[in-house]
Write an enzyme that holds these catalytic residues in place. Structure first.
Site, PDB file in Angstrom:
ATOM      1  CG  ASP A 150      -2.279   0.540   1.001  1.00 35.24           C
ATOM      2  OD1 ASP A 150      -2.411   1.345   0.075  1.00 35.24           O
ATOM      3  OD2 ASP A 150      -3.213   0.200   1.769  1.00 35.24           O
ATOM      4  CG  ASP A 205      -9.423   2.351  -1.045  1.00 35.90           C
ATOM      5  OD1 ASP A 205      -8.370   2.249  -1.690  1.00 35.90           O
ATOM      6  OD2 ASP A 205      -9.495   2.163   0.178  1.00 35.90           O
TER       7      ASP A 205
HETATM    8  C1  GLA Z   1      -5.934   1.353   1.327  1.00 31.15           C
HETATM    9  C2  GLA Z   1      -6.061   0.387   0.171  1.00 31.15           C
HETATM   10  C3  GLA Z   1      -7.200  -0.579   0.447  1.00 31.15           C
HETATM   11  C4  GLA Z   1      -6.937  -1.340   1.733  1.00 31.15           C
HETATM   12  C5  GLA Z   1      -6.706  -0.365   2.882  1.00 31.15           C
HETATM   13  C6  GLA Z   1      -6.194  -1.053   4.131  1.00 31.15           C
HETATM   14  O1  GLA Z   1      -7.033   2.185   1.435  1.00 31.15           O
HETATM   15  O2  GLA Z   1      -6.266   1.068  -1.037  1.00 31.15           O
HETATM   16  O3  GLA Z   1      -7.385  -1.479  -0.634  1.00 31.15           O
HETATM   17  O4  GLA Z   1      -5.822  -2.179   1.554  1.00 31.15           O
HETATM   18  O5  GLA Z   1      -5.755   0.645   2.537  1.00 31.15           O
HETATM   19  O6  GLA Z   1      -5.999  -0.171   5.193  1.00 31.15           O
END
Ligand code: GLA
Length: 409
Positions: A150, A205
């Site tokens: 990430d 996301d």
């Molecule tokens: C980010 C990523 C998500 C998930 C969260 C976990 O937002 O884009 O897909 O992995 O972190 O905290």
């Protein structure tokens, strides 16, 4: 003497530079699996993951081509130990992570885990920064096959180098791993990702809705947005040329079987297949109903996603609320999806003979006035009575997709 030391140092540097690479011949088609985040967020445990692995097989997901079970954020303790090692949360994972990985492997599946290039993960757990080689050895000792990495808490880190460091660390640990770059498209990972990882997120996301933007400041000091299926897919239009076997654009994990209606779920899945997107399920497999199961194991749709050519499809036309997506396939076939983006039912009339489709990128042509194509409905699993010699006509419900495959007669 001095000279020979310099020569040796140069040779060593060069040989490291040559040796370090990503693991080749992995993810030659878009990766398929299940990830804990979309349903469980950080509320995960050994029991949940084992349950998911059992259900994965019971539902026949493995037979449909899904391979990876990936634990996302929240698996560790909030602090590293005195030696700087990450420590699995003993309450959530009383037998550690290796035991879970072994269980997943015993089912014939592959196992993945999550961390972050920054000082902390997005959920506030220890990130990998400065510990890449140490962590890579730990992951290899767990037996991981997939790492999602990430981009939270990265300050002024330069993304390509940060991900390259982790890639090199994984490579030197020696266990082949699919490396999933989760950098949200901030630094155009499609331009540098192919040498480093096997897939890269193209946006922030996904949010469980068909066509919405969700704005929040949850977990972060600044406001951030998450988007529904439709906006997320259309956000990045000109990057399909960067995708191909071993390196994929990733519009984020699937929200199927969670909050949308059946038509929206169908569109979501088919559009991801048309986009040669990784198919990473995010639903709670314990409550997976028959309709969802049928959709996510639709072999004809999955074959579109997994087509060996690995050409990402694209939106060919948007007219009167109907969006037409096309994807060139093996054997000069094409997948074509008609999405009704409006809130009401629409009647589609389309004459393939009057619409020659030429893909500049793959240099492939769908020319129905030169060749006759058999048309197959990929949801009904049957050929239409008409070939492309006549126009097609059908009704498409709101947010639904009419998904076809055209093969030369
Ligand atoms: C980010 C990523 C998500 C998930 C969260 C976990 O937002 O884009 O897909 O992995 O972190 O905290």
């Amino acid at each position: 003497m001095k000279k020979s030391i310099i020569a040796l140092a140069t040779a060593l540097t060069l040989s490291t530079a040559v040796d370090a690479q990503k693991f080749d011949n992995l993810a030659m088609t878009p990766p398929m699996g299940w990830n804990s985040w979309n349903t469980f967020a950080c509320d995960i445990s050994e029991k949940t993951v084992k349950d998911m692995a059992d259900l994965f097989v019971e539902l026949g997901l493995d037979k449909a081509g899904y391979e990876y079970i990936v634990i996302d954020d929240g698996w560790m303790k909030k602090e590293r130990d005195k030696q700087g090692n990450l420590v699995p949360d003993p309450e959530k994972f009383p037998n550690g992570i290796k035991a879970v990985a072994d269980y997943v492997h015993s089912k014939g599946l592959k196992f993945g885990i999550y961390n972050c290039a920054g000082t902390q993960t997005c959920g506030g757990y220890p990130g990998g920064r400065g510990h890449e080689y140490q962590d890579a050895l730990l992951y290899a000792s767990f037996g991981i096959d997939y790492l999602k990495y990430d981009w939270c808490n990265t300050g002024k880190l330069y993304a390509p180098e940060a991900y390259k460091t982790m890639r090199d660390a994984l490579y030197s640990a020696g266990r082949p791993v699919v490396f999933s770059i989760c950098e949200w498209g901030d630094n155009k990972p499609w331009e540098w990702g192919a040498e480093i990882g096997h897939l890269w997120r193209t946006t922030g996301d996904i949010y469980c809705c068909y066509d919405c933007e969700y704005v929040t400041n949850k977990g972060l000091p600044t406001q951030w947005s998450a988007w529904g299926v439709w906006p997320i897919l259309r956000m990045r239009k000109d990057i399909r040329k960067y995708a191909g076997p071993g390196h994929w654009n990733d519009p984020d994990m699937l929200e199927i079987g969670k909050c949308m209606n059946a038509a929206e779920d169908r569109s979501h899945f088919a559009l991801w297949c048309l986009s040669a997107a990784p198919l990473i399920l995010g639903n709670d497999l314990r409550t997976c109903n028959n309709e969802t199961k049928k959709l996510i194991t639709n072999k004809e749709l999955i074959a579109v996603d997994q087509d060996k050519l690995g050409i990402q499809g694209y939106e060919y036309q948007f007219k009167d609320s109907i969006s037409i997506w096309v994807k060139p396939l093996e054997d000069e076939a094409w997948a074509v999806g008609f999405v009704n983006t409006s809130k009401v039912e629409k009647t589609l009339e389309f004459d393939f003979k009057a619409n020659t489709i030429f893909d500049e990128f793959s240099r492939r042509e769908l020319n129905a006035s030169k060749h006759e194509y058999i048309i197959r409905d990929l949801f009904k699993h049957e050929d239409l009575k008409n070939t492309t010699s006549k126009p097609i006509k059908t009704k498409i419900g709101s947010h639904d997709i009419y998904m076809l495959k055209l093969s030369k007669k």
